[in-house]
Design a protein around this motif. Structure first.
Motif, PDB file in Angstrom:
ATOM      1  N   TYR A   9      59.944  84.338  16.978  1.00 19.07           N
ATOM      2  CA  TYR A   9      59.836  84.310  15.479  1.00 19.07           C
ATOM      3  C   TYR A   9      58.804  83.294  14.835  1.00 19.07           C
ATOM      4  O   TYR A   9      59.542  81.954  15.326  1.00 19.07           O
ATOM      5  N   PHE A  66      55.684  88.121  20.405  1.00 20.15           N
ATOM      6  CA  PHE A  66      55.859  87.491  19.223  1.00 20.15           C
ATOM      7  C   PHE A  66      56.092  88.414  17.943  1.00 20.15           C
ATOM      8  O   PHE A  66      55.706  89.760  18.200  1.00 20.15           O
ATOM      9  N   THR A 103      50.011  83.155  12.490  1.00 19.79           N
ATOM     10  CA  THR A 103      50.457  83.334  14.183  1.00 19.79           C
ATOM     11  C   THR A 103      50.327  83.896  14.480  1.00 19.79           C
ATOM     12  O   THR A 103      50.280  84.121  16.199  1.00 19.79           O
ATOM     13  N   ILE A 104      49.742  84.962  14.283  1.00 24.05           N
ATOM     14  CA  ILE A 104      49.640  86.274  15.050  1.00 24.05           C
ATOM     15  C   ILE A 104      48.291  86.072  16.292  1.00 24.05           C
ATOM     16  O   ILE A 104      47.715  86.061  16.612  1.00 24.05           O
ATOM     17  N   ALA A 127      49.334  83.273  18.111  1.00 28.11           N
ATOM     18  CA  ALA A 127      50.575  83.989  19.317  1.00 28.11           C
ATOM     19  C   ALA A 127      49.122  85.113  20.305  1.00 28.11           C
ATOM     20  O   ALA A 127      48.729  84.771  21.749  1.00 28.11           O
ATOM     21  N   ASN A 128      47.769  85.762  19.313  1.00 27.01           N
ATOM     22  CA  ASN A 128      46.973  86.230  20.808  1.00 27.01           C
ATOM     23  C   ASN A 128      46.162  85.267  21.666  1.00 27.01           C
ATOM     24  O   ASN A 128      46.050  85.446  23.009  1.00 27.01           O
ATOM     25  N   SER A 143      51.598  90.660  19.429  1.00 27.20           N
ATOM     26  CA  SER A 143      52.880  90.731  18.823  1.00 27.20           C
ATOM     27  C   SER A 143      53.168  92.573  18.021  1.00 27.20           C
ATOM     28  O   SER A 143      52.137  93.275  18.377  1.00 27.20           O
ATOM     29  N   VAL A 169      46.228  93.554  14.520  1.00 24.48           N
ATOM     30  CA  VAL A 169      46.910  93.828  15.698  1.00 24.48           C
ATOM     31  C   VAL A 169      46.508  95.612  16.126  1.00 24.48           C
ATOM     32  O   VAL A 169      46.144  95.624  14.343  1.00 24.48           O
ATOM     33  N   GLY A 221      48.716  94.810  20.815  1.00 22.97           N
ATOM     34  CA  GLY A 221      50.249  94.483  20.332  1.00 22.97           C
ATOM     35  C   GLY A 221      50.656  96.016  19.598  1.00 22.97           C
ATOM     36  O   GLY A 221      49.986  97.335  20.002  1.00 22.97           O
TER      37      GLY A 221
END
Length: 389
Positions: A211, A288, A300-301, A304-305, A311, A325, A331
């Motif tokens: 997170y 994530f 943040t997504i 992560a991607n 996610s 997403v 995700g």
């Protein structure tokens, strides 16, 4: 690059009280990443509070930074400070009016600086754009109680100020339409330094779950802790969950993790100053998880991607993360419950092949959002706004 930009170059002012990297958040990062890339071809200025030592006007990476006042606390507890917003707007107007600009791009929240930028449009004939991150509407009553009527009124008034609004997602554009602003709204999403992310080395951890975000009530990190406990029971083993971030909920969440018996499973890393360290931790993660119920377009997504990490977000009417997403592809979108979140965590942690497929699609999504593409879209919106002046 657009025609106007390539022929002449523009003089652009960005307005936001909190300046990256002294303050790190999604909006601050967006403004800085766009501004420093725009500076390759344009004369770019950024007006904010003065977080740096020395003269109030400095140059950084080709961007002229204007510190219009000493920094004040952005938050009073969990809430954005209204006195701070008025303080910044009051100190902004005169320095901004001293210079002429082709375009002023003011960030929507905390609203009052947008009125200072409007004065520049009226008095110095600049093209005026507001970048909009979230629509609060009736949430103001939850945030401020009866006083929420004032927040809602100011928000609606702000939507009427600029001829052009840049919404950071289709989700935000739709919410703007619900409060009466449906014309002159363009969508330019957040971006990611895709190839820069590729160059970052892993941090050396081994997270099942990561997170990253502020530890505040609407982020619902307590739900994540409940889901970790649920997923461990389903899998029959301990999980490793890293939590990066700080905020008013920090101590309560640490105590809650201990109460749940998760001291060996959950590591609170606090605020991480280095972007490279955050990215390195993403590269160490299998998943994530962002259980927030209020987002516009979470950077943040994208981070992560870009790291190939799927996610998991929660389904909620105020969560713009659900538009970022693609459920089952990049995700998962799950119901807002520890049971649903824990079940999905357990499923994805256990299924290496499913995570691999999601990882490939997540990276492709991030590639399409490289900052260079986003800057080109911004230039097009600026040119169109100038042409309508």
């Amino acid at each position: 690059m657009s025609s106007t930009a390539s022929e002449d170059g523009l003089k652009i002012a960005y307005v936001y009280d909190a300046v990256y990297p002294w303050v790190k958040g999604g909006a601050q990062k967006r403004v800085w990443e766009i501004a420093r890339r725009m500076a390759d071809d344009h004369d770019v200025h950024l007006y904010g509070m003065q977080y740096w030592d020395g003269p109030s006007i400095i140059e950084r990476d080709g961007v002229t930074l204007h510190g219009v006042c000493e920094p004040a606390d952005l938050y009073a507890g969990e809430r954005r400070s209204i006195p701070q917003a008025l303080y910044f707007a009051g100190h902004l107007t005169v320095p901004l009016l001293r210079e002429s600009f082709d375009v002023i791009d003011c960030q929507s929240f905390p609203y009052f600086p947008c009125f200072s930028a409007k004065a520049h449009q009226l008095l110095r004939r600049s093209a005026f754009v507001v970048t909009w991150y979230e629509v609060w509407d009736d949430y103001w009553y939850e945030y401020l109680g009866r006083k929420g009527v004032f927040g809602k009124t100011v928000e609606q008034a702000t939507t009427r100020l600029p001829p052009t609004i840049i919404a950071i997602s289709e989700f935000v554009r739709g919410n703007l339409a619900t409060i009466g602003r449906d014309e002159g709204v363009n969508v330019v999403p957040n971006g990611i330094d895709f190839y820069g992310v590729d160059a970052v080395e892993p941090a050396g951890n081994d997270w099942d779950i990561l997170y990253v975000g502020r530890l505040s009530s609407h982020k619902n990190v307590d739900l994540l802790l409940d889901a970790v406990l649920d997923a461990e029971a389903r899998l029959g083993r301990q999980l490793d969950c890293g939590i990066i971030g700080d905020g008013p909920e920090s101590e309560r969440l640490r105590a809650y993790a201990r109460e749940l018996g998760l001291s060996g499973s959950v590591t609170f890393l606090g605020s991480v100053e280095s972007d490279e360290e955050v990215i390195g931790n993403f590269k160490d993660a299998r998943l994530f998880v962002l259980p927030s119920t209020r987002e516009g377009f979470p950077n943040t997504i994208l981070e992560a991607n870009a790291c190939g990490v799927p996610s998991i977000v929660v389904d909620h009417e105020d969560n713009g993360g659900t538009a970022v997403v693609e459920d089952g592809v990049t995700g998962s979108i799950v119901d807002f419950s520890a049971d649903a979140l824990g079940r999905e965590v357990a499923t994805l942690v256990a299924d290496d092949e499913l995570r691999r497929r999601m990882s490939e699609d997540a990276r492709e999504f991030a590639r399409r959002h490289d900052w260079d593409r986003i800057v080109a879209e911004m230039e097009t919106v600026y040119d169109r706004t100038i042409a309508k002046q």
